[in-house]
Design an enzyme around this catalytic site. Structure first.
Site, PDB file in Angstrom:
ATOM      1  N   LYS A 168       7.765  24.475  -9.480  1.00  0.00           N
ATOM      2  CA  LYS A 168       7.050  25.385  -8.577  1.00  0.00           C
ATOM      3  C   LYS A 168       5.783  25.912  -9.239  1.00  0.00           C
ATOM      4  CE  LYS A 168       7.793  29.733  -8.174  1.00  0.00           C
ATOM      5  NZ  LYS A 168       8.392  31.069  -7.979  1.00  0.00           N
TER       6      LYS A 168
ATOM      7  N   ASP B  18       8.392  28.362  -2.875  1.00  0.00           N
ATOM      8  CA  ASP B  18       9.041  29.567  -3.380  1.00  0.00           C
ATOM      9  C   ASP B  18      10.030  30.050  -2.326  1.00  0.00           C
ATOM     10  OD1 ASP B  18       7.469  30.623  -1.388  1.00  0.00           O
ATOM     11  OD2 ASP B  18       6.616  32.220  -2.614  1.00  0.00           O
TER      12      ASP B  18
END
Length: 211
Positions: free
Chosen positions: A120, A138
């Site tokens: 991420k 996220d």
């Protein structure tokens, strides 16, 4: 969700915000890297509050190492998991200096070799610093994508792959930011603001909040 709906969703996002970007405050690639590491399980607001002073003292890997781990912990102690984050940041700075000429690398493999950097975080850096059309999934994006019908995945990676497949290329570069902002301010976790949502008629969520 069909292609026509997906395209219309992002056309509306673009019309509402033509140049979306992160709400983390930064002035160079290194600062963004540190801010994103700090943002894990923390709000952007809390990170910005801590880094406002921190980046005046340490805005390069060399300056961060000079600051030292204990001083770093003191600067970020208002952020969750600050002890482990400080340790990761120090180790990442040493690696940046030793292997990457003190520069933030622009490829995924190198980024993910840094302590505290997962897929991420790497995607955020690749997208925001280097303009690559990647999507960092996220909690907001994971929730929004599954809720409105853009994706149906049980893991962030599954959702990322489905989003990369269904979102038209012209929107991919900014899709990450649009979806985060939509999840942060409109499609919130507990009670989404459906009456005020610009894609309400396109969303496939079956339990929309009533007026």
């Amino acid at each position: 969700m069909n292609e026509k709906k997906v395209r219309e969703i992002f056309l509306r996002f673009r019309k509402a915000d033509q140049k979306p970007t992160t709400e983390l405050i930064y002035h160079n690639d290194f600062e963004l890297l540190i801010a994103v590491i700090l943002s894990a399980q923390a709000t952007d607001k809390s990170v910005n509050k801590a880094t406002q002073q921190l980046f005046q003292q340490a805005n390069t890997p060399e300056k961060m190492l000079h600051l030292g781990e204990e001083n770093l912990k003191s600067a970020i102690k208002t952020i969750g998991l600050y002890t482990s984050k400080a340790r990761h940041i120090m180790a990442a700075c040493r690696l940046l200096i030793d292997q990457f000429n003190a520069q933030v690398p622009r490829d995924r493999t190198s980024l993910e070799s840094l302590p505290g950097v997962g897929r991420k975080t790497a995607n955020v850096i690749l997208n925001t610093c280097f303009g690559e059309a990647v999507i960092a999934v996220d909690t907001h994006i994971f929730r929004v994508a599954n809720r409105i019908g853009l994706a149906h995945g049980k893991t962030p990676l599954e959702v990322e792959k489905q989003l990369m497949q269904c979102i038209p290329n012209e929107f991919k570069k900014n899709a990450h930011h649009w979806l985060i902002l939509h999840g942060r301010y409109t499609c919130v976790a507990r009670t989404p603001h459906c009456p005020d949502c610009i894609i309400r008629d396109l969303c496939e969520y079956t339990h929309k909040t009533k007026v």
